[in-house]
Design an enzyme around this catalytic site. Sequence first.
Site, PDB file in Angstrom:
ATOM      1  N   ALA A   1     -16.700  52.221 -26.812  1.00 25.09           N
ATOM      2  CA  ALA A   1     -15.398  52.066 -26.958  1.00 25.09           C
ATOM      3  C   ALA A   1     -15.821  53.942 -26.514  1.00 25.09           C
ATOM      4  CB  ALA A   1     -14.543  52.757 -28.649  1.00 25.09           C
TER       5      ALA A   1
ATOM      6  N   GLY B   1     -17.148  48.368 -28.795  1.00 21.45           N
ATOM      7  CA  GLY B   1     -16.631  48.052 -27.544  1.00 21.45           C
ATOM      8  C   GLY B   1     -16.791  46.705 -26.398  1.00 21.45           C
TER       9      GLY B   1
ATOM     10  N   GLU C   1     -17.314  44.106 -27.249  1.00 25.53           N
ATOM     11  CA  GLU C   1     -16.492  42.941 -28.013  1.00 25.53           C
ATOM     12  C   GLU C   1     -15.301  42.728 -27.178  1.00 25.53           C
ATOM     13  OE1 GLU C   1     -15.823  46.743 -30.945  1.00 25.53           O
ATOM     14  OE2 GLU C   1     -14.876  44.776 -32.744  1.00 25.53           O
TER      15      GLU C   1
ATOM     16  N   GLU D   1     -21.706  50.514 -33.868  1.00 22.78           N
ATOM     17  CA  GLU D   1     -20.973  51.726 -34.910  1.00 22.78           C
ATOM     18  C   GLU D   1     -21.370  51.459 -35.808  1.00 22.78           C
ATOM     19  OE1 GLU D   1     -20.628  48.322 -33.107  1.00 22.78           O
ATOM     20  OE2 GLU D   1     -18.242  47.787 -32.171  1.00 22.78           O
TER      21      GLU D   1
END
Length: 258
Positions: free
Chosen positions: A65, A109, A112, A132
């Site tokens: 992200a 992300g 993911e 993260e």
Amino acid sequence: MAFETITVETREHVGVITLDRPEALNALNGALIAELATAVRRFEEDAQIGAIVITGSEKAFAAGADIKEMAERTYPQSMIEDFIGGDWEAVSRARKPVIAAVSGYALGGGCELAMMCDIILATDSARFGLPEITLGVIPGAGGTQRLVRAVGKAKAMEMILSGRFMAAEEAERAGLVSRIVPDAELLDEAVKVGEKIAAMSLPSVILAKSAVNRAFETTLEEGIRYERAVFYSLFATEDQKEGMAAFVEKRQARFRDR
Ligand code: CAA
């Protein structure tokens, strides 16, 4: 609608989405996630498309992200907006199979997103990680759940608690990656897998995907009951008659998604 953070093309019956923010290693900002969701939904609606491929660049599938966009986020804002709801879930909600073609970094992300896909093909240079924790948070797009299911608790714990990256070879051994393919062939190979799937009967593809995903969500007994009901239901399709007749007549089946 022209896209700014992804490129989209159709190769025969396969929809190809390429993440395209090279200046940020394809970091997943709000604009990219919205465009990705739009592209996936369009391919879902397109009757000519039987599978979707998501890829990035040689250096990065996606480095997570977008940290710069996330840095000033607050708790109430994230919760009220449901930051990782909506567009972030477009890929995991897709009914058509989605193949991730991963080269370089697939982090946070990005990892993911790859795990939301149904099949991951990777090159030797692929690096998977959920770092993260190094940012003072935890994976927020399914990482703590999907990585455990993919590679088991010990590896998932080590990666999520220490931020360790996993190289392609280890990821394949652990079952996260379906196959490692040569760099130059990554996209072609992913499209080839997509074409193979697209040539099957779409109702059976959708239901096969749904039955496999059930294995992650329910008990063995329930899952087997679901599989059996779905198996029986496919005898109501014209494609089942065609598929079995083609086998008996020693010819290629021509499925019509009916
Ligand atoms: N968000 C925003 N920008 C990012 C980014 C990210 N996730 N990852 C890389 N970039 C940017 C860098 O800031 C840099 O931009 P500038 O040149 O403007 O500074 C550019 O991309 C190139 O990156 P680097 O110079 O850092 O490249 P490198 O080769 O030295 O390192 C890397 C590569 C190891 C992947 C490193 O960029 C990195 O650690 N990135 C962050 C990885 C990460 O922590 N991801 C998790 C994000 S949180 C998350 O994803 C939450 C969630 O679960 C939903």
